[in-house]
Design a protein around this motif. Structure first.
Motif, PDB file in Angstrom:
ATOM      1  N   GLY A  76      -0.298  -2.726   6.555  1.00 27.29           N
ATOM      2  CA  GLY A  76      -1.537  -2.298   5.889  1.00 27.29           C
ATOM      3  C   GLY A  76      -2.708  -3.196   6.229  1.00 27.29           C
ATOM      4  N   LEU A  77      -2.468  -4.509   6.262  1.00 27.54           N
ATOM      5  CA  LEU A  77      -3.521  -5.449   6.617  1.00 27.54           C
ATOM      6  C   LEU A  77      -3.965  -5.252   8.062  1.00 27.54           C
ATOM      7  CD1 LEU A  77      -5.214  -7.859   5.693  1.00 27.54           C
ATOM      8  CD2 LEU A  77      -3.369  -9.340   6.490  1.00 27.54           C
ATOM      9  N   LEU A  78      -2.993  -5.066   8.965  1.00 27.56           N
ATOM     10  CA  LEU A  78      -3.348  -4.793  10.369  1.00 27.56           C
ATOM     11  C   LEU A  78      -4.109  -3.479  10.501  1.00 27.56           C
ATOM     12  CD1 LEU A  78      -0.123  -5.910  12.250  1.00 27.56           C
ATOM     13  CD2 LEU A  78      -2.375  -6.981  12.337  1.00 27.56           C
ATOM     14  N   ASN A  79      -3.761  -2.500   9.696  1.00 21.37           N
ATOM     15  CA  ASN A  79      -4.459  -1.217   9.705  1.00 21.37           C
ATOM     16  C   ASN A  79      -5.933  -1.420   9.384  1.00 21.37           C
ATOM     17  OD1 ASN A  79      -4.939   1.524   9.761  1.00 21.37           O
ATOM     18  ND2 ASN A  79      -4.066   1.895   7.748  1.00 21.37           N
ATOM     19  N   ILE A  80      -6.218  -2.292   8.439  1.00 20.40           N
ATOM     20  CA  ILE A  80      -7.607  -2.572   8.070  1.00 20.40           C
ATOM     21  C   ILE A  80      -8.312  -3.376   9.164  1.00 20.40           C
ATOM     22  CG2 ILE A  80      -9.053  -3.864   6.437  1.00 20.40           C
ATOM     23  CD1 ILE A  80      -6.918  -3.139   4.294  1.00 20.40           C
ATOM     24  N   LEU A  81      -7.618  -4.356   9.734  1.00 10.09           N
ATOM     25  CA  LEU A  81      -8.250  -5.274  10.682  1.00 10.09           C
ATOM     26  C   LEU A  81      -8.413  -4.706  12.089  1.00 10.09           C
ATOM     27  CD1 LEU A  81      -6.520  -8.628   9.664  1.00 10.09           C
ATOM     28  CD2 LEU A  81      -8.829  -7.854   9.097  1.00 10.09           C
ATOM     29  N   ILE A  82      -7.383  -4.035  12.625  1.00  8.35           N
ATOM     30  CA  ILE A  82      -7.457  -3.627  14.036  1.00  8.35           C
ATOM     31  C   ILE A  82      -7.368  -2.122  14.253  1.00  8.35           C
ATOM     32  CG2 ILE A  82      -6.556  -5.816  14.865  1.00  8.35           C
ATOM     33  CD1 ILE A  82      -3.860  -4.494  15.262  1.00  8.35           C
ATOM     34  N   GLY A  83      -7.247  -1.351  13.218  1.00 10.78           N
ATOM     35  CA  GLY A  83      -7.204   0.100  13.378  1.00 10.78           C
ATOM     36  C   GLY A  83      -5.802   0.658  13.219  1.00 10.78           C
ATOM     37  N   ARG A  84      -5.765   1.938  12.928  1.00  9.60           N
ATOM     38  CA  ARG A  84      -4.505   2.603  12.577  1.00  9.60           C
ATOM     39  C   ARG A  84      -3.515   2.688  13.735  1.00  9.60           C
ATOM     40  NH1 ARG A  84      -2.810   5.636   8.394  1.00  9.60           N
ATOM     41  NH2 ARG A  84      -1.310   7.277   8.814  1.00  9.60           N
ATOM     42  N   SER A  85      -3.960   3.057  14.919  1.00  3.65           N
ATOM     43  CA  SER A  85      -3.009   3.264  16.015  1.00  3.65           C
ATOM     44  C   SER A  85      -2.412   1.942  16.501  1.00  3.65           C
ATOM     45  CB  SER A  85      -3.672   4.013  17.172  1.00  3.65           C
ATOM     46  OG  SER A  85      -4.754   3.270  17.680  1.00  3.65           O
ATOM     47  N   ALA A  86      -3.217   0.902  16.627  1.00  3.34           N
ATOM     48  CA  ALA A  86      -2.684  -0.396  17.054  1.00  3.34           C
ATOM     49  C   ALA A  86      -1.764  -0.973  15.986  1.00  3.34           C
ATOM     50  CB  ALA A  86      -3.831  -1.358  17.353  1.00  3.34           C
ATOM     51  N   ALA A  87      -2.132  -0.811  14.713  1.00  9.03           N
ATOM     52  CA  ALA A  87      -1.288  -1.312  13.618  1.00  9.03           C
ATOM     53  C   ALA A  87       0.034  -0.562  13.578  1.00  9.03           C
ATOM     54  CB  ALA A  87      -2.021  -1.174  12.292  1.00  9.03           C
ATOM     55  N   ALA A  88       0.006   0.746  13.813  1.00  9.98           N
ATOM     56  CA  ALA A  88       1.244   1.526  13.814  1.00  9.98           C
ATOM     57  C   ALA A  88       2.160   1.082  14.954  1.00  9.98           C
ATOM     58  CB  ALA A  88       0.932   3.015  13.925  1.00  9.98           C
ATOM     59  N   PHE A  89       1.582   0.802  16.111  1.00 12.81           N
ATOM     60  CA  PHE A  89       2.378   0.344  17.244  1.00 12.81           C
ATOM     61  C   PHE A  89       3.017  -1.014  16.951  1.00 12.81           C
ATOM     62  CE2 PHE A  89       2.705  -2.038  21.252  1.00 12.81           C
ATOM     63  CZ  PHE A  89       3.636  -1.235  21.891  1.00 12.81           C
ATOM     64  N   ILE A  90       2.244  -1.941  16.425  1.00 12.84           N
ATOM     65  CA  ILE A  90       2.773  -3.268  16.112  1.00 12.84           C
ATOM     66  C   ILE A  90       3.836  -3.180  15.020  1.00 12.84           C
ATOM     67  CG2 ILE A  90       2.167  -5.519  15.118  1.00 12.84           C
ATOM     68  CD1 ILE A  90      -0.508  -5.256  16.643  1.00 12.84           C
ATOM     69  N   ALA A  91       3.584  -2.349  14.004  1.00 11.54           N
ATOM     70  CA  ALA A  91       4.575  -2.180  12.935  1.00 11.54           C
ATOM     71  C   ALA A  91       5.862  -1.578  13.486  1.00 11.54           C
ATOM     72  CB  ALA A  91       4.005  -1.309  11.827  1.00 11.54           C
ATOM     73  N   PHE A  92       5.754  -0.651  14.421  1.00 14.96           N
ATOM     74  CA  PHE A  92       6.948  -0.058  15.031  1.00 14.96           C
ATOM     75  C   PHE A  92       7.746  -1.111  15.790  1.00 14.96           C
ATOM     76  CE2 PHE A  92       8.894   1.766  18.855  1.00 14.96           C
ATOM     77  CZ  PHE A  92       9.855   2.565  18.247  1.00 14.96           C
ATOM     78  N   ILE A  93       7.071  -1.911  16.597  1.00 17.97           N
ATOM     79  CA  ILE A  93       7.748  -2.963  17.361  1.00 17.97           C
ATOM     80  C   ILE A  93       8.414  -3.953  16.407  1.00 17.97           C
ATOM     81  CG2 ILE A  93       7.407  -4.892  18.957  1.00 17.97           C
ATOM     82  CD1 ILE A  93       7.235  -2.119  20.258  1.00 17.97           C
ATOM     83  N   LEU A  94       7.712  -4.368  15.362  1.00 18.70           N
ATOM     84  CA  LEU A  94       8.284  -5.299  14.397  1.00 18.70           C
ATOM     85  C   LEU A  94       9.479  -4.697  13.668  1.00 18.70           C
ATOM     86  CD1 LEU A  94       5.134  -7.002  12.843  1.00 18.70           C
ATOM     87  CD2 LEU A  94       6.824  -8.011  14.376  1.00 18.70           C
ATOM     88  N   SER A  95       9.412  -3.415  13.325  1.00 16.47           N
ATOM     89  CA  SER A  95      10.544  -2.796  12.629  1.00 16.47           C
ATOM     90  C   SER A  95      11.761  -2.685  13.535  1.00 16.47           C
ATOM     91  CB  SER A  95      10.156  -1.432  12.057  1.00 16.47           C
ATOM     92  OG  SER A  95       9.911  -0.511  13.081  1.00 16.47           O
ATOM     93  N   VAL A  96      11.557  -2.466  14.834  1.00 11.36           N
ATOM     94  CA  VAL A  96      12.679  -2.446  15.776  1.00 11.36           C
ATOM     95  C   VAL A  96      13.304  -3.833  15.875  1.00 11.36           C
ATOM     96  CG1 VAL A  96      13.299  -2.178  18.213  1.00 11.36           C
ATOM     97  CG2 VAL A  96      11.871  -0.461  17.102  1.00 11.36           C
ATOM     98  N   ILE A  97      12.471  -4.858  15.978  1.00  9.81           N
ATOM     99  CA  ILE A  97      12.980  -6.231  16.061  1.00  9.81           C
ATOM    100  C   ILE A  97      13.741  -6.590  14.792  1.00  9.81           C
ATOM    101  CG2 ILE A  97      12.265  -8.670  16.098  1.00  9.81           C
ATOM    102  CD1 ILE A  97       9.969  -7.753  17.995  1.00  9.81           C
ATOM    103  N   ILE A  98      13.207  -6.244  13.643  1.00  6.05           N
ATOM    104  CA  ILE A  98      13.872  -6.562  12.377  1.00  6.05           C
ATOM    105  C   ILE A  98      15.175  -5.786  12.238  1.00  6.05           C
ATOM    106  CG2 ILE A  98      13.659  -6.285   9.873  1.00  6.05           C
ATOM    107  CD1 ILE A  98      10.744  -7.168  10.171  1.00  6.05           C
ATOM    108  N   SER A  99      15.196  -4.532  12.684  1.00  5.90           N
ATOM    109  CA  SER A  99      16.436  -3.747  12.618  1.00  5.90           C
ATOM    110  C   SER A  99      17.519  -4.349  13.505  1.00  5.90           C
ATOM    111  CB  SER A  99      16.170  -2.299  13.030  1.00  5.90           C
ATOM    112  OG  SER A  99      15.314  -1.679  12.119  1.00  5.90           O
ATOM    113  N   VAL A 100      17.150  -4.760  14.707  1.00  3.46           N
ATOM    114  CA  VAL A 100      18.119  -5.403  15.599  1.00  3.46           C
ATOM    115  C   VAL A 100      18.610  -6.703  14.977  1.00  3.46           C
ATOM    116  CG1 VAL A 100      18.375  -6.553  17.840  1.00  3.46           C
ATOM    117  CG2 VAL A 100      17.248  -4.334  17.694  1.00  3.46           C
ATOM    118  N   TRP A 101      17.716  -7.448  14.388  1.00  2.00           N
ATOM    119  CA  TRP A 101      18.070  -8.694  13.724  1.00  2.00           C
ATOM    120  C   TRP A 101      19.053  -8.430  12.581  1.00  2.00           C
ATOM    121  CZ3 TRP A 101      13.918 -12.040  10.829  1.00  2.00           C
ATOM    122  CH2 TRP A 101      14.459 -13.284  10.524  1.00  2.00           C
ATOM    123  N   MET A 102      18.811  -7.369  11.816  1.00  2.00           N
ATOM    124  CA  MET A 102      19.703  -7.031  10.715  1.00  2.00           C
ATOM    125  C   MET A 102      21.095  -6.673  11.238  1.00  2.00           C
ATOM    126  SD  MET A 102      19.398  -4.105   7.786  1.00  2.00           S
ATOM    127  CE  MET A 102      19.772  -2.754   8.875  1.00  2.00           C
TER     128      MET A 102
END
Length: 173
Positions: free
Chosen positions: A128-154
């Motif tokens: 949500g913070l990234l959505n405000i700071l850098i825009g919706r599409s870039a924030a969605a991409f970063i959130a997707f990458i982070l969720s993949v990394i966290i899922s692999v970590w889990m």
């Protein structure tokens, strides 16, 4: 890999995958019955403005129902695959031992669950913070990458829990 097709481990693991799929669909289907599909539409559309009927109370009840239905299933499948592969157990026996092992060793799993819930809440807040700071599409991409990394970590954390409870698997497998 191809040598294992048709073996006991392969068939038991395929049964596990099928049951996992059926149980996931059952949990989502129950949430549909409780709140009419708003939760599903929110995940698919990711826009609360377009929900058919924005009933937040119903969505929280559906999330609670998914949680209540999914937790016992997750307990039963947590160690099922390693028990099938490394201890040569059948599918039903592996589910049984996995479930009661998690029940017996519940304290670390409660801490584990709350730490992952907290991590995903932080991920959503950061998104949500990234959505405000850098825009919706870039924030969605970063959130997707982070969720993949966290899922692999889990998923990579399953082995240490197995090793700490059952010991190291045999090295001659």
């Amino acid at each position: 890999m191809f040598r294992s097709i048709g073996s006991h481990d392969y068939m038991a693991t395929c049964h596990g995958g099928g049951v996992y799929l059926i149980f996931g669909l059952l949990a989502v289907g129950l949430s549909f019955l409780v709140e009419g599909g708003n939760l599903f539409f929110l995940f698919v559309q990711s826009s609360p403005d377009k929900l058919p009927s924005p009933d937040l109370g119903g969505m929280f009840i559906a999330l609670g129902l998914i949680f209540i239905v999914y937790i016992p299933f997750a307990m039963a499948t947590w160690f099922a695959a390693p028990l099938i592969g490394w201890k040569k157990m059948g599918f039903g026996k592996a589910l049984f031992y996995s479930f009661f092992t998690v029940v017996r060793e519940y304290r670390p799993f409660v801490v584990y669950m709350f730490s992952w819930v907290f991590g995903f809440i932080l991920l959503n807040l950061a998104s949500g913070l990234l959505n405000i700071l850098i825009g919706r599409s870039a924030a969605a991409f970063i959130a997707f990458i982070l969720s993949v990394i966290i899922s692999v970590w889990m998923y990579c954390s399953f082995y240490p829990t197995y090793r700490d409870i059952f010991g190291r698997p045999d090295s001659n497998l």
